[in-house]
Design a protein around this motif. Structure first.
Motif, mmCIF file in Angstrom:
data_model
loop_
_atom_site.group_PDB
_atom_site.id
_atom_site.type_symbol
_atom_site.label_atom_id
_atom_site.label_comp_id
_atom_site.label_asym_id
_atom_site.label_seq_id
_atom_site.Cartn_x
_atom_site.Cartn_y
_atom_site.Cartn_z
ATOM 1 N N ALA A 2 18.208 -4.462 -8.782
ATOM 2 C CA ALA A 2 18.298 -3.150 -8.141
ATOM 3 C C ALA A 2 18.882 -2.124 -9.111
ATOM 4 C CB ALA A 2 19.153 -3.243 -6.889
ATOM 5 N N HIS A 6 17.289 1.378 -10.339
ATOM 6 C CA HIS A 6 17.926 2.697 -10.174
ATOM 7 C C HIS A 6 18.102 3.405 -11.520
ATOM 8 C CE1 HIS A 6 19.208 0.861 -6.178
ATOM 9 N NE2 HIS A 6 18.295 1.772 -5.930
ATOM 10 N N TYR A 70 8.800 -2.789 -7.207
ATOM 11 C CA TYR A 70 10.092 -2.800 -6.505
ATOM 12 C C TYR A 70 9.987 -2.539 -5.006
ATOM 13 C CZ TYR A 70 11.994 -2.630 -11.220
ATOM 14 O OH TYR A 70 12.307 -2.907 -12.525
ATOM 15 N N GLN A 71 8.810 -2.155 -4.534
ATOM 16 C CA GLN A 71 8.651 -1.826 -3.114
ATOM 17 C C GLN A 71 9.843 -1.039 -2.573
ATOM 18 O OE1 GLN A 71 8.031 -5.930 -2.268
ATOM 19 N NE2 GLN A 71 6.595 -5.693 -3.924
ATOM 20 N N VAL A 73 12.312 1.639 -0.678
ATOM 21 C CA VAL A 73 12.382 2.188 0.680
ATOM 22 C C VAL A 73 13.343 3.378 0.672
ATOM 23 C CG1 VAL A 73 11.849 0.051 1.884
ATOM 24 C CG2 VAL A 73 14.211 0.562 1.286
ATOM 25 N N ALA A 74 13.405 4.038 1.806
ATOM 26 C CA ALA A 74 14.351 5.117 2.063
ATOM 27 C C ALA A 74 14.377 6.134 0.911
ATOM 28 C CB ALA A 74 15.742 4.541 2.341
ATOM 29 N N ARG A 75 15.566 6.488 0.468
ATOM 30 C CA ARG A 75 15.696 7.553 -0.530
ATOM 31 C C ARG A 75 14.941 7.224 -1.824
ATOM 32 N NH1 ARG A 75 19.445 11.732 -2.577
ATOM 33 N NH2 ARG A 75 20.193 11.984 -0.471
ATOM 34 N N ASP A 76 14.975 5.963 -2.228
ATOM 35 C CA ASP A 76 14.259 5.588 -3.459
ATOM 36 C C ASP A 76 12.773 5.890 -3.319
ATOM 37 O OD1 ASP A 76 16.675 4.702 -4.373
ATOM 38 O OD2 ASP A 76 16.266 2.572 -4.008
ATOM 39 N N ARG A 78 11.394 7.998 -1.193
ATOM 40 C CA ARG A 78 11.196 9.451 -1.089
ATOM 41 C C ARG A 78 11.286 10.107 -2.467
ATOM 42 N NH1 ARG A 78 15.195 9.176 3.234
ATOM 43 N NH2 ARG A 78 16.469 10.622 2.035
ATOM 44 N N TYR A 206 12.233 16.978 1.358
ATOM 45 C CA TYR A 206 11.969 15.654 1.942
ATOM 46 C C TYR A 206 12.744 14.574 1.186
ATOM 47 C CZ TYR A 206 9.433 11.402 3.182
ATOM 48 O OH TYR A 206 9.121 10.126 3.583
ATOM 49 N N GLY A 210 14.968 13.738 3.973
ATOM 50 C CA GLY A 210 14.078 12.894 4.773
ATOM 51 C C GLY A 210 13.312 13.694 5.811
ATOM 52 N N GLU A 211 13.576 15.005 5.881
ATOM 53 C CA GLU A 211 12.887 15.855 6.863
ATOM 54 C C GLU A 211 11.707 16.550 6.203
ATOM 55 O OE1 GLU A 211 13.755 16.002 9.991
ATOM 56 O OE2 GLU A 211 15.659 14.912 9.800
ATOM 57 N N ARG A 212 10.614 16.650 6.978
ATOM 58 C CA ARG A 212 9.471 17.405 6.464
ATOM 59 C C ARG A 212 9.580 18.850 6.924
ATOM 60 N NH1 ARG A 212 7.761 12.440 7.625
ATOM 61 N NH2 ARG A 212 6.518 11.334 6.092
ATOM 62 N N PHE B 237 13.548 2.508 7.546
ATOM 63 C CA PHE B 237 13.123 2.302 6.156
ATOM 64 C C PHE B 237 12.685 3.583 5.452
ATOM 65 C CE2 PHE B 237 13.094 -2.028 7.657
ATOM 66 C CZ PHE B 237 13.628 -2.690 6.561
ATOM 67 N N GLU B 238 12.435 4.638 6.224
ATOM 68 C CA GLU B 238 12.064 5.885 5.563
ATOM 69 C C GLU B 238 13.250 6.834 5.473
ATOM 70 O OE1 GLU B 238 8.825 8.000 7.342
ATOM 71 O OE2 GLU B 238 8.956 9.649 5.922
ATOM 72 N N LYS B 239 14.036 6.874 6.563
ATOM 73 C CA LYS B 239 15.064 7.893 6.632
ATOM 74 C C LYS B 239 16.267 7.373 7.422
ATOM 75 C CE LYS B 239 14.399 11.202 9.464
ATOM 76 N NZ LYS B 239 13.810 12.324 10.199
ATOM 77 N N PRO B 240 16.971 6.385 6.889
ATOM 78 C CA PRO B 240 18.127 5.877 7.631
ATOM 79 C C PRO B 240 19.185 6.966 7.779
ATOM 80 C CG PRO B 240 18.089 4.998 5.403
ATOM 81 C CD PRO B 240 16.817 5.758 5.570
ATOM 82 N N GLU B 246 21.329 2.897 4.162
ATOM 83 C CA GLU B 246 20.609 3.367 2.983
ATOM 84 C C GLU B 246 20.963 2.512 1.765
ATOM 85 O OE1 GLU B 246 19.192 6.980 2.656
ATOM 86 O OE2 GLU B 246 18.427 6.277 0.748
ATOM 87 N N GLY B 251 19.100 -1.667 -1.945
ATOM 88 C CA GLY B 251 19.604 -2.665 -2.891
ATOM 89 C C GLY B 251 20.825 -2.225 -3.663
#
Lengths: 216, 254
Positions: A2, A6, A70-71, A73-76, A78, A206, A210-212, B237-240, B246, B251
């Motif tokens: 990880a 990063h 790395y698949q 998710v979340a902030r990574d 985005r 975004y 995380g908001e559009r 998984f998109e926006k915790p 997060e 990770g």
């Protein structure tokens, strides 16, 4: 693993910023070349298209690879999506610079009409918008993109006024038609570049929240 | 996403093993005919929580529980509730496939027999239906009377799922059902979970976050015995909302 990922994201973002500024410079320099009627400078902008394309392809490739390996998710995730969008938008912006440089070739040996009308001013505004979108991405600073929609409105109205002004010139004197048609095209390229800056701002928002949102 | 009523509601649940607390004030709902995933680092309480849902922790002497687990709005820890009946309605599949050392057929027929089904034809039908639902029938229909221990790990796990289905549960709990399987066998279980949710509610505990994101509709992230965040899998998984979530799913710790 990880941590390695990063670190890679940090390096990637630096490279994306570098490419974004490269594209912005192409647009900016193409307008300067137009103003100075500098054919040499315009030609130099055109040749930068190759480097721009190379950076675009390499970064796109890197982002796809990172997603596959790395698949995220979340902030990574985005961040990667936003980076991809910035790479694409600034490639378009750089290409508009190339298109403007192309037009300059046809304009350099004729008289200027109306001192380029509002094109240099419009260009200034658009380049600032692009700059702020890049800074927002670089430092995750959303204050930079707060007034983006209003700024884009000003750019849009400049395009309309350039169109009208060119029409009057062309009606007065048909010899200005070639030049003014190019002006209309250039103002269109600048307006589109402003739209790309807005798209970049949307994606930076975004990435951070995380908001559009929609900037238009 | 359409609204689903919660088939299980966990209500302010605390759990201690002796003096150490393993679950802290967990409140959440498991929507009916949906897949709910529980994720979190080792020791976060996710397995403890899933075991509470069909009273598996009753078997642990030093375990003490406060709060309620409501199944169809009735607390399964109430005095008049029969834990055996609860475990029939809320079945469990474990990490390591654990078929009985019997034939494939007997593994599946065992549960219904215990619950009083004796008619051979009826048992045959249950065995076939359960094996079909567990996507195993085509692979074992010619070896129903061979030992289950001869099946591959992935087949054994699907046999365990079939065994759970044979007693017609409403909820299936899965505690790391794929972690002892190779990727192909795991993928089969994952697509099976997708099919199962048309008829059953599924709760799955997994270490594998990609698996949680692939198979589940809702995800709960647990840490140090607390439910940190619960939401739709897409949102998690998109926006915790929580920084802890997060950091875990990207990770940065765990």
């Amino acid at each position: 693993m990880a941590d390695k990922f990063h670190d890679e994201i940090i390096t990637l973002r630096g490279d994306v910023v570098h490419m974004a500024r490269f594209g912005r410079d192409m647009l900016n320099d193409s307008i300067t070349a137009l103003q100075l009627q500098d054919l040499e400078m315009a030609r130099a902008v055109k040749t930068r298209k190759i480097t721009l394309q190379e950076q675009h392809d390499a970064l796109e490739d890197r982002i796809f690879t990172m997603i596959a390996l790395y698949q995220p998710v979340a902030r990574d995730l985005r961040t990667l999506v936003c980076s991809l969008m910035i790479v694409q938008a600034t490639e378009r912006i750089g290409r508009y610079g190339k298109d403007i440089a192309n037009a300059t070739r046809h304009l350099a040996d004729t008289d200027t009409t109306g001192n380029f009308i509002s094109i240099p001013h419009m260009s200034e505004l658009v380049v600032e918008m692009i700059d702020d979108a890049i800074i927002a991405y670089e430092g995750e600073d959303l204050t930079k993109i707060e007034g983006m929609s209003k700024r884009d409105d000003v750019v849009d109205s400049l395009r309309t006024s350039i169109f009208r002004e060119c029409l009057t010139y062309m009606m007065e004197d048909p010899r200005t038609i070639t030049r003014c048609t190019h002006y209309v095209m250039i103002s269109r390229f600048l307006e589109r570049s402003g739209d790309h800056a807005c798209k970049m701002a949307e994606k930076v928002n975004y990435m951070v929240t995380g908001e559009r949102i929609e900037i238009k | 996403m359409t609204e689903h009523n919660d088939i299980i509601q966990v209500d302010h649940l605390n759990l201690w093993y002796g003096d150490s607390i393993a679950l802290r004030d967990v409140t959440m709902g498991m929507p009916d005919r949906q897949v709910t995933a529980l994720i979190g680092p080792s020791g976060c309480g996710k397995s403890t929580l899933i075991r509470c849902l069909n009273r598996m922790n009753d078997l642990v002497d030093i375990c003490r529980i406060q709060g309620a687990v409501n199944f169809h709005n009735k607390n399964i820890y109430a005095n008049d509730v029969d834990p055996v009946e609860i475990r029939r309605k809320i079945g469990m599949v474990f990490q390591r496939p654990n078929p009985f050392p019997k034939t494939v057929y007997e593994n599946v027929a065992y549960g219904p027999r215990v619950h009083g089904v004796e008619d051979r034809k009826q048992l045959d039908a249950i065995v076939e239906k359960s094996l079909r639902s567990a996507a195993l029938w085509d692979e074992v229909k010619d070896r129903l009377h061979d030992s289950a221990m001869g099946l591959s790990g992935g087949q054994q796990q699907r046999l365990c799922i079939a065994r759970t289905l044979a007693v017609e549960p409403e909820v299936i709990l899965m505690d790391e059902p794929c972690s002892a399987l190779d990727p192909i066998a795991a993928a089969k279980i994952e697509s099976l979970i997708e099919e199962l949710k048309t008829e059953y509610s599924v709760v799955i505990v997994t270490h594998n976050m990609q698996q949680a994101s692939r198979v589940s509709d809702h995800t709960g992230f647990m840490y140090m015995g607390e439910l940190v965040e619960f939401g739709t899998t897409r949102q998690i998984f998109e926006k915790p909302h929580e920084t802890l979530t997060e950091n875990y799913i990207t990770g940065r710790f765990g």
